[in-house]
Design a protein around this motif. Structure first.
Motif, mmCIF file in Angstrom:
data_model
loop_
_atom_site.group_PDB
_atom_site.id
_atom_site.type_symbol
_atom_site.label_atom_id
_atom_site.label_comp_id
_atom_site.label_asym_id
_atom_site.label_seq_id
_atom_site.Cartn_x
_atom_site.Cartn_y
_atom_site.Cartn_z
ATOM 1 N N GLU A 155 -71.982 -54.841 -63.220
ATOM 2 C CA GLU A 155 -71.466 -53.568 -62.695
ATOM 3 C C GLU A 155 -72.582 -52.605 -62.266
ATOM 4 O O GLU A 155 -72.301 -51.585 -61.650
ATOM 5 C CB GLU A 155 -70.610 -52.859 -63.752
ATOM 6 C CG GLU A 155 -69.342 -53.583 -64.123
ATOM 7 C CD GLU A 155 -69.569 -54.619 -65.214
ATOM 8 O OE1 GLU A 155 -68.649 -55.413 -65.488
ATOM 9 O OE2 GLU A 155 -70.689 -54.641 -65.805
ATOM 10 N N PHE A 156 -73.858 -52.923 -62.595
ATOM 11 C CA PHE A 156 -74.920 -51.930 -62.448
ATOM 12 C C PHE A 156 -76.155 -52.495 -61.746
ATOM 13 O O PHE A 156 -76.542 -53.640 -61.980
ATOM 14 C CB PHE A 156 -75.328 -51.393 -63.824
ATOM 15 C CG PHE A 156 -74.154 -50.984 -64.668
ATOM 16 C CD1 PHE A 156 -73.479 -49.805 -64.406
ATOM 17 C CD2 PHE A 156 -73.699 -51.797 -65.691
ATOM 18 C CE1 PHE A 156 -72.379 -49.440 -65.159
ATOM 19 C CE2 PHE A 156 -72.600 -51.444 -66.452
ATOM 20 C CZ PHE A 156 -71.929 -50.257 -66.185
ATOM 21 N N LEU A 157 -76.746 -51.666 -60.910
ATOM 22 C CA LEU A 157 -78.000 -52.011 -60.264
ATOM 23 C C LEU A 157 -79.183 -51.468 -61.063
ATOM 24 O O LEU A 157 -80.063 -52.207 -61.464
ATOM 25 C CB LEU A 157 -78.030 -51.451 -58.837
ATOM 26 C CG LEU A 157 -77.022 -52.077 -57.868
ATOM 27 C CD1 LEU A 157 -76.988 -51.298 -56.553
ATOM 28 C CD2 LEU A 157 -77.376 -53.542 -57.607
ATOM 29 N N HIS A 158 -79.183 -50.163 -61.316
ATOM 30 C CA HIS A 158 -80.252 -49.571 -62.114
ATOM 31 C C HIS A 158 -79.846 -48.153 -62.509
ATOM 32 O O HIS A 158 -78.846 -47.614 -62.022
ATOM 33 C CB HIS A 158 -81.575 -49.554 -61.350
ATOM 34 C CG HIS A 158 -81.590 -48.634 -60.171
ATOM 35 N ND1 HIS A 158 -81.110 -48.998 -58.935
ATOM 36 C CD2 HIS A 158 -82.015 -47.340 -60.028
ATOM 37 C CE1 HIS A 158 -81.251 -48.005 -58.083
ATOM 38 N NE2 HIS A 158 -81.784 -46.985 -58.717
ATOM 39 N N TYR A 216 -90.212 -47.924 -62.923
ATOM 40 C CA TYR A 216 -89.863 -48.901 -63.956
ATOM 41 C C TYR A 216 -88.345 -48.952 -64.080
ATOM 42 O O TYR A 216 -87.665 -47.959 -63.861
ATOM 43 C CB TYR A 216 -90.474 -48.512 -65.306
ATOM 44 C CG TYR A 216 -91.964 -48.748 -65.409
ATOM 45 C CD1 TYR A 216 -92.465 -49.971 -65.836
ATOM 46 C CD2 TYR A 216 -92.864 -47.738 -65.076
ATOM 47 C CE1 TYR A 216 -93.836 -50.184 -65.939
ATOM 48 C CE2 TYR A 216 -94.233 -47.938 -65.167
ATOM 49 C CZ TYR A 216 -94.709 -49.169 -65.600
ATOM 50 O OH TYR A 216 -96.066 -49.381 -65.691
ATOM 51 N N ARG A 217 -87.831 -50.125 -64.455
ATOM 52 C CA ARG A 217 -86.383 -50.225 -64.654
ATOM 53 C C ARG A 217 -85.940 -49.368 -65.837
ATOM 54 O O ARG A 217 -84.918 -48.704 -65.781
ATOM 55 C CB ARG A 217 -85.967 -51.688 -64.871
ATOM 56 C CG ARG A 217 -84.448 -51.846 -64.939
ATOM 57 C CD ARG A 217 -84.048 -53.305 -64.935
ATOM 58 N NE ARG A 217 -84.429 -53.953 -63.708
ATOM 59 C CZ ARG A 217 -83.764 -53.858 -62.562
ATOM 60 N NH1 ARG A 217 -82.707 -53.085 -62.489
ATOM 61 N NH2 ARG A 217 -84.176 -54.490 -61.497
ATOM 62 N N PHE A 307 -84.092 -48.996 -73.237
ATOM 63 C CA PHE A 307 -85.396 -49.620 -73.434
ATOM 64 C C PHE A 307 -85.528 -50.924 -72.646
ATOM 65 O O PHE A 307 -86.571 -51.565 -72.682
ATOM 66 C CB PHE A 307 -85.625 -49.901 -74.922
ATOM 67 C CG PHE A 307 -85.651 -48.664 -75.773
ATOM 68 C CD1 PHE A 307 -86.848 -48.070 -76.145
ATOM 69 C CD2 PHE A 307 -84.469 -48.081 -76.221
ATOM 70 C CE1 PHE A 307 -86.880 -46.931 -76.929
ATOM 71 C CE2 PHE A 307 -84.482 -46.936 -77.017
ATOM 72 C CZ PHE A 307 -85.690 -46.362 -77.371
ATOM 73 N N ASP A 308 -84.473 -51.320 -71.963
ATOM 74 C CA ASP A 308 -84.462 -52.577 -71.210
ATOM 75 C C ASP A 308 -85.310 -52.438 -69.948
ATOM 76 O O ASP A 308 -84.962 -51.680 -69.051
ATOM 77 C CB ASP A 308 -83.021 -52.948 -70.842
ATOM 78 C CG ASP A 308 -82.946 -54.195 -69.974
ATOM 79 O OD1 ASP A 308 -83.896 -55.007 -70.023
ATOM 80 O OD2 ASP A 308 -81.949 -54.351 -69.251
ATOM 81 N N ASN A 309 -86.402 -53.188 -69.886
ATOM 82 C CA ASN A 309 -87.283 -53.111 -68.722
ATOM 83 C C ASN A 309 -87.421 -54.470 -68.031
ATOM 84 O O ASN A 309 -88.400 -54.719 -67.334
ATOM 85 C CB ASN A 309 -88.662 -52.596 -69.137
ATOM 86 C CG ASN A 309 -89.435 -52.046 -67.966
ATOM 87 O OD1 ASN A 309 -88.904 -51.284 -67.167
ATOM 88 N ND2 ASN A 309 -90.697 -52.436 -67.845
ATOM 89 N N LYS A 310 -86.424 -55.315 -68.227
ATOM 90 C CA LYS A 310 -86.469 -56.637 -67.613
ATOM 91 C C LYS A 310 -86.412 -56.499 -66.096
ATOM 92 O O LYS A 310 -85.583 -55.755 -65.569
ATOM 93 C CB LYS A 310 -85.275 -57.470 -68.096
ATOM 94 C CG LYS A 310 -85.318 -58.925 -67.649
ATOM 95 C CD LYS A 310 -84.166 -59.700 -68.282
ATOM 96 C CE LYS A 310 -84.213 -61.165 -67.881
ATOM 97 N NZ LYS A 310 -83.130 -61.939 -68.509
#
Length: 330
Positions: A155-158, A216-217, A307-310
Motif C-alpha cells: 500500500e505504500f511507496l515511502h 534515506y527511506r 526505523f526501516d531503512n531497507k
C-alpha cells in the motif's frame, strides 16, 4: 478559520488533477475550510473545464496567472494564492494530498492555542493499490495507517518526513517573505520555505553538514537539512499524525523533474551563506526520537516501521510499468 493554499498547473496529467481538485474542494466545504488555488491558466480545454467545475464551490477562490512556457513555478503559484487568503491560519496543500481536514483542523487548533508555532505533517506516499483502498473506502484512514505500522508494503511507496504539508499563521508567511520564486519545476522550494519558517522561531541550526543532500527511506536516518527539519516532525511521528499522498504516474524524464539539480544549486547557494562552523552536529534523529518517546511516556518499540531503512524492492512496486523499470533499473 483555516485556508488551504494550493498551486495548480494543468500542463501535466490534467484530468487527474481536476478530479482531485474537485474532491479537495468538496471535502473542504464539508469542513468549513476555504481553498485558494494559485492557478496557471494555459487557456486549454482542460483549463475551461476546471474553472467551470470550481464555480459551484463557494469556499473556493482562484488567483490566476498565465505562463505558457514548459516550466511550472510552484513557488509563484503559492505566492499568488496567498494574496487571496483572509484567514488567520494557512495550510500548504497539493491536490494529490488526501483531504483529511479533521486532522488539519486538529493541528490548526494546537497552533491557535500556541502549543506550537507551526506543525509539519509527515506524509505517507500511497501506491496505486493503497490509493484505491482509501479512495474507494475499502479501508478508512486509520486502517490504512495500521497497515503501515504492521509493515505491510504493497500500500505504500515511502514516508516523507518532513513534507511540505504545514499548518501555520498567515502573518508568518509574510514575515519570512513567502516562497522564493527563483525555484522552478520540482524540488527544494518547500525545503527552503520550511527552513526559513523554522529559523524565524530559532528552531533551525545550520552546522557544517547542513547542506548534505542524502535521502534515506527511514525518516530517522536523515542527515543534513532533512535532519534539521525532521526534528520538527518528531512529535507528529510519535502521535502517528500522518497525511497521505495519493498515487499518480510519474515520469522522471519530464522537464518538471529534471529541474531538481538546478534547484539544489539555488538552494545551496542561499543557505551556504548561513552555515555556522561553530555549531556541533546534533545527536541523530534516532536518539532524539527515543528521547521524545521517553519524555511523553511512550515506548519507541511501538514505532519499528520508522526505523526501516531497507532499500526499494519489488514488493513495493504495484504496477507492471514500475515493476519493469525496477527490474531493469531504468
Amino acid at each position: 478559520m483555516l485556508t488551504a493554499i494550493v498551486p495548480l498547473d494543468l500542463k501535466r496529467r490534467p484530468k487527474d488533477l481536476i478530479e482531485k481538485a474537485k474532491k479537495l474542494a468538496e471535502k473542504a466545504a464539508e469542513n468549513n475550510i476555504k481553498i485558494v488555488f494559485g492557478y496557471n491558466n494555459r487557456n486549454t480545454s482542460h483549463d475551461i473545464n476546471f474553472l467551470k467545475s470550481m464555480g459551484k464551490y463557494l469556499n473556493v477562490k482562484i488567483r490566476q496567472t498565465q505562463n505558457f512556457g514548459p516550466s511550472i513555478n510552484t513557488s509563484q503559484l503559492r505566492n499568488l494564492a496567498f494574496e487571496g487568503v483572509d484567514s488567520e491560519f494557512i495550510i500548504l496543500l497539493d491536490v494529490d494530498i488526501y483531504p483529511d481536514f479533521p486532522l488539519f483542523i486538529e493541528c490548526q487548533k494546537e497552533v491557535y492555542q500556541e502549543k506550537k508555532p507551526f506543525i509539519i505533517l509527515p506524509c505517507l506516499y500511497l501506491t496505486k493499490h493503497g490509493t484505491k483502498l482509501l479512495t474507494n473506502r475499502t479501508l478508512d484512514k486509520d486502517q490504512i495507517k495500521d497497515k503501515f505500522f504492521s509493515f505491510s508494503r504493497k500500500e505504500f511507496l515511502h514516508l516523507a518526513s518532513p513534507s511540505s504539508i504545514v499548518i501555520f499563521r498567515k502573518d508568518d508567511y509574510s514575515r519570512i517573505g513567502g516562497f522564493n520564486e527563483s525555484f522552478s519545476g520540482h524540488g527544494y522550494e518547500d525545503f527552503d520555505f520550511l527552513i526559513r519558517l523554522g529559523s524565524a522561531y530559532k528552531l533551525i541550526k545550520k552546522p557544517n553538514d547542513f547542506l548534505l543532500d542524502i535521502p534515506y527511506r527511514s525518516p530517522l536516518f536523515a542527515v543534513g537539512f532533512r535532519k534539521s527539519l525532521g526534528k520538527l516532525c518528531i512529535d507528529s511521528l510519535v502521535k502517528k499524525r500522518l497525511a497521505f499522498h495519493l498515487y499518480h504516474e510519474k515520469d522522471s524524464d519530464e522537464f518538471y523533474y529534471k529541474s531538481r539539480k538546478n534547484n539544489y544549486v539555488i538552494f545551496s547557494d542561499i543557505h551556504m551563506k548561513e552555515i555556522d562552523t561553530k555549531i556541533e552536529t546534533e545527536e541523530t534523529l534516532v536518539e532524539q526520537f527515543i528521547s521524545h518517546c521517553n519524555l511523553i511516556g511512550s515506548t519507541y518499540q511501538l514505532y519499528s516501521i520508522f526505523f526501516d531503512n531497507k532499500p526499494g524492492h519489488i514488493d513495493r512496486v504495484d504496477t507492471l510499468k514500475r515493476r519493469l523499470k525496477f527490474i531493469f533499473n531504468i
